[in-house]
Design a protein around this motif. Structure first.
Motif: not given
Length: 330
Positions: A94-113
């Motif tokens: 129903v809602g949500g977005d790719k900019s969700d802070v928790n998703i963004v944090n995970l994306a940055n965590y893995f990209a940095a590695r």
């Protein structure tokens, strides 16, 4: 959502005939990643990965075409072969977005590695995406009225995520991705979709529609369906997407070839009951596919800050992916 999931898990259909899910990608060389955050992360936002129809009413002849977008998180390194990880936001379809802070944090965590990480958007209930007639008929005959709209919204959401995977394969060289190392993950509805991506065939949630039903399918890289999901991260989701397509079409997609799954779920979750984690665990146990269940004691829905044995969810996920994909940690 709780009622819908419990109903569908009880209605799982079994068929004796099952197609091969994927043609496995060849893994030529061991992949290495970093144990600690090492690389600067370069972000590319709002990349169009395909288009989808937005109907005025359910499957109406009056519709518009919308762009579907994703964000890319790239490690600033010179490696020509990188693993990929696709994250999918929640929101009950129903809602949500790719900019969700928790998703963004995970994306940055893995990209940095060392991973190339993606966060995708997909059509929601209010977008009224195209839905196969069989899916609608099943909803009207077998799903409680209060849950029918959400059930119907599941189809275009999954269709879009499948299209995002094909886009990734098409653009693997552009982002220096080794397609032998793909992980999908998400929270809540995003975890439902991720689980579906790792278990169903690459053409499920696609070939049930024709180009005459949905002309926007022509934008979805239909020929790029030769991929294998290697690991799934399921944060307080369920197997309802798999169960649904099994029920509607008489498939049986659960088997020992299913991608290894890490499940993290709170025992006090009142949105998606913890019993859904046990259900997936039982299915994986019965098929012999690999899994790891982290029970989050007394935690509710969306427990992103959970710690198990001194490790955060992202650290547990890192360890699970490394183990299942046999990555080299530097």
């Amino acid at each position: 959502m709780k009622l819908l999931i419990q109903l569908l898990l009880l209605l799982t259909a079994v068929s004796s005939c099952k197609k091969d899910k994927t043609t496995d990608a060849t893994v030529s060389n061991p992949m290495s990643v970093k144990a600690a955050a090492t690389y600067a992360v370069v972000t590319e936002q709002n990349v169009n990965y395909c288009q989808g129809l937005r109907h005025q009413t359910l499957n109406s002849a009056s519709y518009s075409t919308m762009d579907l977008k994703l964000d890319v998180y790239k490690p600033a390194n010179n490696s020509k072969k990188k693993p990929a990880i696709v994250f999918i936001h929640g929101g009950g379809f129903v809602g949500g977005d790719k900019s969700d802070v928790n998703i963004v944090n995970l994306a940055n965590y893995f990209a940095a590695r060392g991973w190339v990480a993606f966060s995708i958007n997909y059509r929601l209930l209010s977008d009224r995406g195209t839905v196969p007639a069989a899916w609608i008929q099943y909803a009207q005959s077998s799903v409680p009225l209060v849950d029918q709209a959400q059930f119907i919204a599941m189809y275009p959401a999954h269709r879009d995520a499948k299209a995002a995977m094909r886009w990734l394969i098409t653009n693997a060289d552009r982002y220096d991705i080794d397609t032998g190392y793909i992980t999908v993950g998400g929270g809540s509805a995003g975890a439902v979709i991720a689980t579906t991506l790792g278990i169903t065939t690459t053409t499920d949630f696609t070939t049930e529609l024709s180009l005459s039903n949905d002309p926007s399918l022509a934008t979805t890289n239909l020929s790029s369906n030769n991929y294998t999901v290697k690991t799934i991260l399921d944060f307080w989701g369920s197997g309802v997407g798999v169960t649904s397509i099994n029920n509607v079409y008489g498939y049986q997609r659960f088997d020992r070839t299913d991608a290894p799954i890490m499940i993290a779920h709170g025992t006090a979750d009142s949105t998606v009951a913890y019993t859904n984690a046990i259900e997936l665990q039982n299915i994986y146990t019965s098929t012999g596919a690999a899994y790891k269940l982290y029970t989050l004691l007394n935690r509710g829905h969306g427990a992103w800050d959970a710690v198990v044995n001194g490790k955060k969810l992202e650290e547990l996920s890192f360890d699970f992916i490394v183990e299942q994909q046999k990555l080299i940690v530097e």
